[in-house]
Scaffold this motif. Structure first.
Motif, PDB file in Angstrom:
ATOM      1  N   ILE A  19       0.862  -1.180   0.000  1.00 40.01           N
ATOM      2  CA  ILE A  19       0.000   0.000   0.000  1.00 40.01           C
ATOM      3  C   ILE A  19       0.896   1.228   0.000  1.00 40.01           C
ATOM      4  CG2 ILE A  19      -1.731   1.327   1.270  1.00 40.01           C
ATOM      5  CD1 ILE A  19      -1.427  -2.402   1.851  1.00 40.01           C
ATOM      6  N   ALA A  20       0.681   2.105  -0.966  1.00 43.35           N
ATOM      7  CA  ALA A  20       1.426   3.360  -1.048  1.00 43.35           C
ATOM      8  C   ALA A  20       0.433   4.507  -1.127  1.00 43.35           C
ATOM      9  CB  ALA A  20       2.353   3.359  -2.260  1.00 43.35           C
ATOM     10  N   CYS A  21       0.903   5.713  -0.829  1.00 45.26           N
ATOM     11  CA  CYS A  21      -0.001   6.856  -0.669  1.00 45.26           C
ATOM     12  C   CYS A  21       0.264   7.910  -1.742  1.00 45.26           C
ATOM     13  CB  CYS A  21       0.148   7.456   0.725  1.00 45.26           C
ATOM     14  SG  CYS A  21      -0.155   6.261   2.050  1.00 45.26           S
ATOM     15  N   GLU A  22      -0.810   8.401  -2.325  1.00 45.80           N
ATOM     16  CA  GLU A  22      -0.751   9.246  -3.512  1.00 45.80           C
ATOM     17  C   GLU A  22       0.067  10.514  -3.319  1.00 45.80           C
ATOM     18  OE1 GLU A  22      -3.974  10.495  -6.921  1.00 45.80           O
ATOM     19  OE2 GLU A  22      -4.624  10.556  -4.824  1.00 45.80           O
ATOM     20  N   THR A  23      -0.061  11.164  -2.163  1.00 46.31           N
ATOM     21  CA  THR A  23       0.636  12.435  -1.934  1.00 46.31           C
ATOM     22  C   THR A  23       1.731  12.303  -0.879  1.00 46.31           C
ATOM     23  OG1 THR A  23      -1.056  13.121  -0.321  1.00 46.31           O
ATOM     24  CG2 THR A  23      -1.392  13.773  -2.608  1.00 46.31           C
ATOM     25  N   ASP A  24       2.248  11.116  -0.711  1.00 47.23           N
ATOM     26  CA  ASP A  24       3.292  10.847   0.285  1.00 47.23           C
ATOM     27  C   ASP A  24       4.587  11.541  -0.124  1.00 47.23           C
ATOM     28  OD1 ASP A  24       5.095   9.756   2.089  1.00 47.23           O
ATOM     29  OD2 ASP A  24       4.182   7.769   2.028  1.00 47.23           O
ATOM     30  N   HIS A  25       5.113  12.432   0.723  1.00 51.02           N
ATOM     31  CA  HIS A  25       6.379  13.107   0.423  1.00 51.02           C
ATOM     32  C   HIS A  25       7.555  12.427   1.106  1.00 51.02           C
ATOM     33  CE1 HIS A  25       5.035  14.918   4.199  1.00 51.02           C
ATOM     34  NE2 HIS A  25       6.289  15.225   4.441  1.00 51.02           N
ATOM     35  N   ILE A  26       7.282  11.415   1.934  1.00 46.79           N
ATOM     36  CA  ILE A  26       8.350  10.682   2.604  1.00 46.79           C
ATOM     37  C   ILE A  26       8.713   9.421   1.817  1.00 46.79           C
ATOM     38  CG2 ILE A  26       8.934   9.380   4.702  1.00 46.79           C
ATOM     39  CD1 ILE A  26       7.212  11.379   6.260  1.00 46.79           C
ATOM     40  N   ALA A  27       7.702   8.690   1.386  1.00 42.77           N
ATOM     41  CA  ALA A  27       7.908   7.508   0.543  1.00 42.77           C
ATOM     42  C   ALA A  27       7.003   7.643  -0.677  1.00 42.77           C
ATOM     43  CB  ALA A  27       7.590   6.233   1.324  1.00 42.77           C
ATOM     44  N   PRO A  28       7.428   8.387  -1.692  1.00 40.89           N
ATOM     45  CA  PRO A  28       6.576   8.618  -2.864  1.00 40.89           C
ATOM     46  C   PRO A  28       6.070   7.306  -3.466  1.00 40.89           C
ATOM     47  CG  PRO A  28       8.527  10.010  -2.945  1.00 40.89           C
ATOM     48  CD  PRO A  28       8.730   9.063  -1.817  1.00 40.89           C
ATOM     49  N   TRP A  29       4.794   7.295  -3.827  1.00 43.46           N
ATOM     50  CA  TRP A  29       4.187   6.041  -4.288  1.00 43.46           C
ATOM     51  C   TRP A  29       4.891   5.484  -5.516  1.00 43.46           C
ATOM     52  CZ3 TRP A  29       2.044   4.454  -8.849  1.00 43.46           C
ATOM     53  CH2 TRP A  29       1.739   5.428  -9.797  1.00 43.46           C
ATOM     54  N   VAL A  30       5.372   6.358  -6.393  1.00 38.81           N
ATOM     55  CA  VAL A  30       6.058   5.900  -7.603  1.00 38.81           C
ATOM     56  C   VAL A  30       7.275   5.060  -7.244  1.00 38.81           C
ATOM     57  CG1 VAL A  30       7.392   6.674  -9.600  1.00 38.81           C
ATOM     58  CG2 VAL A  30       5.220   7.786  -9.053  1.00 38.81           C
ATOM     59  N   ASN A  31       8.025   5.489  -6.248  1.00 38.88           N
ATOM     60  CA  ASN A  31       9.220   4.762  -5.836  1.00 38.88           C
ATOM     61  C   ASN A  31       8.860   3.457  -5.131  1.00 38.88           C
ATOM     62  OD1 ASN A  31      10.540   6.992  -6.859  1.00 38.88           O
ATOM     63  ND2 ASN A  31      10.821   7.948  -4.869  1.00 38.88           N
ATOM     64  N   CYS A  32       7.796   3.479  -4.324  1.00 43.32           N
ATOM     65  CA  CYS A  32       7.317   2.241  -3.696  1.00 43.32           C
ATOM     66  C   CYS A  32       6.930   1.227  -4.773  1.00 43.32           C
ATOM     67  CB  CYS A  32       6.118   2.531  -2.798  1.00 43.32           C
ATOM     68  SG  CYS A  32       6.459   3.580  -1.369  1.00 43.32           S
ATOM     69  N   TYR A  33       6.246   1.701  -5.794  1.00 49.39           N
ATOM     70  CA  TYR A  33       5.787   0.839  -6.889  1.00 49.39           C
ATOM     71  C   TYR A  33       6.973   0.220  -7.628  1.00 49.39           C
ATOM     72  CZ  TYR A  33       3.556  -0.362 -11.381  1.00 49.39           C
ATOM     73  OH  TYR A  33       3.117  -0.992 -12.513  1.00 49.39           O
ATOM     74  N   ARG A  34       7.980   1.026  -7.911  1.00 47.58           N
ATOM     75  CA  ARG A  34       9.147   0.518  -8.637  1.00 47.58           C
ATOM     76  C   ARG A  34       9.864  -0.573  -7.843  1.00 47.58           C
ATOM     77  NH1 ARG A  34      10.706   6.499 -10.518  1.00 47.58           N
ATOM     78  NH2 ARG A  34       9.812   6.479 -12.619  1.00 47.58           N
ATOM     79  N   GLY A  35       9.868  -0.436  -6.524  1.00 52.97           N
ATOM     80  CA  GLY A  35      10.469  -1.483  -5.709  1.00 52.97           C
ATOM     81  C   GLY A  35       9.691  -2.778  -5.782  1.00 52.97           C
ATOM     82  N   VAL A  36       8.367  -2.691  -5.677  1.00 53.10           N
ATOM     83  CA  VAL A  36       7.516  -3.886  -5.737  1.00 53.10           C
ATOM     84  C   VAL A  36       7.668  -4.586  -7.083  1.00 53.10           C
ATOM     85  CG1 VAL A  36       5.120  -4.697  -5.701  1.00 53.10           C
ATOM     86  CG2 VAL A  36       5.877  -2.990  -4.048  1.00 53.10           C
ATOM     87  N   GLN A  37       7.857  -3.814  -8.149  1.00 52.44           N
ATOM     88  CA  GLN A  37       8.043  -4.420  -9.469  1.00 52.44           C
ATOM     89  C   GLN A  37       9.262  -5.340  -9.511  1.00 52.44           C
ATOM     90  OE1 GLN A  37       7.942  -0.715 -11.914  1.00 52.44           O
ATOM     91  NE2 GLN A  37       6.353  -1.772 -13.090  1.00 52.44           N
ATOM     92  N   GLN A  38      10.230  -5.115  -8.638  1.00 46.69           N
ATOM     93  CA  GLN A  38      11.456  -5.919  -8.644  1.00 46.69           C
ATOM     94  C   GLN A  38      11.374  -7.135  -7.729  1.00 46.69           C
ATOM     95  OE1 GLN A  38      15.164  -3.424  -8.553  1.00 46.69           O
ATOM     96  NE2 GLN A  38      13.705  -1.735  -8.425  1.00 46.69           N
ATOM     97  N   PHE A  39      10.269  -7.250  -6.965  1.00 46.00           N
ATOM     98  CA  PHE A  39      10.111  -8.418  -6.089  1.00 46.00           C
ATOM     99  C   PHE A  39      10.032  -9.684  -6.943  1.00 46.00           C
ATOM    100  CE2 PHE A  39       7.835  -6.102  -2.325  1.00 46.00           C
ATOM    101  CZ  PHE A  39       8.950  -5.294  -2.164  1.00 46.00           C
ATOM    102  N   GLY A  40      10.525 -10.788  -6.398  1.00 49.68           N
ATOM    103  CA  GLY A  40      10.481 -12.052  -7.119  1.00 49.68           C
ATOM    104  C   GLY A  40       9.156 -12.777  -7.024  1.00 49.68           C
ATOM    105  N   SER A  41       8.246 -12.299  -6.201  1.00 54.86           N
ATOM    106  CA  SER A  41       6.972 -12.981  -5.984  1.00 54.86           C
ATOM    107  C   SER A  41       6.097 -12.944  -7.236  1.00 54.86           C
ATOM    108  CB  SER A  41       6.235 -12.332  -4.814  1.00 54.86           C
ATOM    109  OG  SER A  41       4.944 -12.888  -4.687  1.00 54.86           O
ATOM    110  N   LYS A  42       5.413 -14.060  -7.504  1.00 59.44           N
ATOM    111  CA  LYS A  42       4.431 -14.105  -8.593  1.00 59.44           C
ATOM    112  C   LYS A  42       3.082 -13.562  -8.135  1.00 59.44           C
ATOM    113  CE  LYS A  42       6.629 -18.100 -10.786  1.00 59.44           C
ATOM    114  NZ  LYS A  42       6.468 -19.522 -11.216  1.00 59.44           N
ATOM    115  N   ASP A  43       2.885 -13.472  -6.838  1.00 56.78           N
ATOM    116  CA  ASP A  43       1.613 -13.013  -6.251  1.00 56.78           C
ATOM    117  C   ASP A  43       1.848 -11.628  -5.644  1.00 56.78           C
ATOM    118  OD1 ASP A  43      -0.694 -12.552  -4.845  1.00 56.78           O
ATOM    119  OD2 ASP A  43      -0.690 -14.445  -3.745  1.00 56.78           O
ATOM    120  N   ARG A  44       1.592 -10.588  -6.444  1.00 53.18           N
ATOM    121  CA  ARG A  44       1.851  -9.215  -6.008  1.00 53.18           C
ATOM    122  C   ARG A  44       0.588  -8.372  -6.197  1.00 53.18           C
ATOM    123  NH1 ARG A  44       6.767  -7.459  -9.666  1.00 53.18           N
ATOM    124  NH2 ARG A  44       5.282  -8.314 -11.164  1.00 53.18           N
TER     125      ARG A  44
END
Length: 601
Positions: A485-510
């Protein structure tokens, strides 16, 4: 009331008594101010702003631009001069008309200038308009600088805005109509009260000026905040483990272990019953364990991320498994605790340990390739200052982190509260979220530098692997079912960066959910409020813009959607579990003892 003798100019009666009383208060407060500033704690000067090299480069680049394209620079200079002179002439004409009225002000509204006098009174209107003209000219000059590294230009823009915000006329008594009106209305008492508030904040932080945002006397942990019933069932040097009392007859077999960030206290997720995620999870029929981290002092200087993982994550997971007699847990990590959960999952994968059945990440950065608004604080000069501060004290003091976070939203979290408290003498509001925000924690020296150098600056977790505990930990190792879960206006952990990290996870269930609002309000978003909606999109191969453009919007909280996802990974129902067991006697009631320890330097 006894009146003053207006014919002779003498002041008598109650007014004289009040004057003398206020003068005595000023003398006492002056002594307190001298005392606290004489004994104030110092910190590394590099933490107060960028070194002069940045401004030197900016000036050089600006003049290089002027030589290369003088017409462009002159055009902007002439625009500034023209606006300033025109503004002065309009003000003079308004005064010459014999009417004490400001020129019409059709410009955009600024919350700082909400008092009607900013628009109607010629003096305040002139001050406001000239400030805005000056601010525009400065930011235009920053925009004009082209011969500067993009990251350095970003820093230049950030610190230029900080200077402009600091110089706002609202921040000075002589040019703040709200403060002046209050002083007249209270016969100066508001200024006395404000000085008391200022000195009180300085005393509370050993001479560091951290504006108190909430009335700290209005809350008591375990009484009117952090009240969900539970028991501390385990304790070591790093954390207390809280097991919450069930509210349902049956619970899912697989327990949940929630890891909050250790920069602040865990009870952001248990402020009050109406918005407590802790209570909501328990009410859905889960056995919930929450880690409450120790608030470290200088004795923890050598504690690193490996200690948080070994004595925090792995221990909490193992103790939860032992208490519930289960082989697996569902884990949750929030913010930096989510980042460290990713490290832990990679470690478990390499150890062939399947203790974690699924993982949920709340606003957790795992790819630090783009730091967004934090970039100005991640250059070497600032991190070098933090390293020197840590070496001196053995910790990164919470006041340094608090100051950094608040200045990202300076007008809302620094200047506006300071005006209300110090100029107008107001007591800070009894606001639970702001109370929590001021209840910070220190970071151990070793852990802070591992995080800032290895993860933030070098982005090792997403770029080749992060060396820890004899392993090279990578995002591709994360193969358990994941919900982020990421937050649209988060200035501490921008959602775009959270998303890019999840894209690199090895899990097939994301699963990835983007919720409206920011770092806190986006997570603490109970269904009963029906306030913020959320977005979903099953295609995580898309770039962030494409994912967002094709995502489906859903009204209301993301909690029930996540709850349905978790239910499918939580096992059958069993009889509810009372906290602890024979090997884990109850040590104390929730919220425990570690959470009550205030940060010390």
């Amino acid at each position: 009331m006894t009146t003053s003798d207006t014919t002779s100019g003498a002041v008598t009666g109650e007014n004289l008594d009040k004057l003398n009383s206020n003068l005595r208060k000023v003398e006492e407060l002056t002594q307190r101010l001298t005392q606290v500033m004489t004994h104030r704690s110092t910190h590394n000067a590099a933490l107060d702003g960028p070194n002069q090299e940045l401004f030197g480069k900016a000036a050089s680049a600006y003049w290089h631009e002027a030589l290369r394209d003088p017409a462009k620079v002159l055009e902007h200079q002439l625009q500034f001069w023209s606006k300033s002179v025109t503004h002065f002439v309009e003000a003079q004409q308004a005064l010459a008309s014999g009417k004490l009225k400001a020129p019409d002000d059709p410009g955009p509204k600024d919350r700082r200038f909400a008092n009607p006098l900013w628009d109607t009174h010629p003096y305040f209107n002139y001050v406001k308009q000239q400030y805005l003209i000056n601010a525009d000219a400065v930011m235009q000059a920053v925009d004009d600088v082209t011969d500067l590294d993009p990251k350095e230009k970003q820093r230049l823009g950030y610190f230029s805005r900080q200077i402009l915000d600091m110089m706002s006329p609202t921040n000075f008594l002589a040019t703040n109509p709200d403060a002046l009106e209050k002083a007249v209305e209270t016969e100066g008492q508001s200024l006395i009260d404000g000085l008391e508030n200022l000195i009180g904040d300085l005393e509370a932080n050993n001479g560091e000026l951290i504006v108190r945002l909430a009335d700290e006397t209005a809350f008591e942990l375990g009484q009117n905040i952090a009240t969900t019933p539970g028991k501390v069932v385990y304790r070591n040097r790093m954390m207390e483990l809280i097991q919450y009392t069930p509210t349902t007859d049956k619970v899912h077999k697989t327990p949940i272990v929630l890891f909050p960030p250790w920069i602040n206290k865990f009870y952001i997720l248990d402020l009050k019953q109406q918005n407590s995620l802790v209570k909501w999870i328990v009410d859905q029929g889960y056995t919930l364990f929450v880690v409450s981290w120790v608030n470290p002092d200088g004795a923890y200087a050598d504690v690193g991320l490996e200690d948080y993982i070994e004595d925090g994550y792995l221990t909490a997971i193992n103790e939860a498994k032992a208490i519930t007699a289960e082989k697996q847990v569902n884990a949750i990590g929030y913010c930096i605790a989510g980042t460290t959960l990713a490290l832990t999952l990679s470690l478990l994968k390499q150890r062939k340990d399947k203790s974690v059945k699924s993982a949920t990440f709340f606003t957790a950065l795992t790819d630090f390739g783009d730091q967004g608004e934090f970039s100005p604080f991640l250059t070497d000069d600032f991190i070098d200052g933090i390293e020197a501060e840590c070496a001196d004290k053995g910790i990164l003091p919470s006041v340094i982190m608090a100051r950094t976070f608040t200045f990202l939203r300076a007008n809302d979290l620094v200047y506006t509260p300071a005006i209300k408290s110090y100029m107008m003498g107001q007591t800070p509001p009894a606001f639970d979220l702001l109370y929590w925000n001021g209840d910070g924690a220190n970071l151990p020296e070793k852990m802070a530098m591992q995080y800032l150098r290895g993860l933030c600056q070098r982005n090792e977790l997403a770029d080749g692997g992060f060396e820890l505990m004899g392993h090279k930990l990578t995002l591709s190792d994360l193969d358990v079912p994941v919900c982020a879960i990421a937050c649209e206006t988060d200035h501490i952990a921008p959602w775009v960066n959270c998303y890019r990290g999840v894209q690199q996870f090895g899990s097939k269930d994301r699963t990835f959910i983007k919720t409206q609002s920011g770092h806190i309000a986006g997570i603490v978003n109970p269904p009963s409020k029906n306030k913020y909606g959320h977005y979903t999109n099953d295609d995580l191969t898309l770039d962030p813009d494409a994912w967002s453009e094709t995502a489906e919007f859903h009204e209301g909280s993301w909690w029930p959607r996540w709850g349905a996802w978790l239910k499918n990974r939580a096992g059958a129902k069993v009889d509810a579990r009372i906290p602890g067991d024979s090997a884990h006697p109850v040590l104390c009631d929730a919220p425990g003892t570690y959470v009550t320890v205030k940060a010390k330097t």
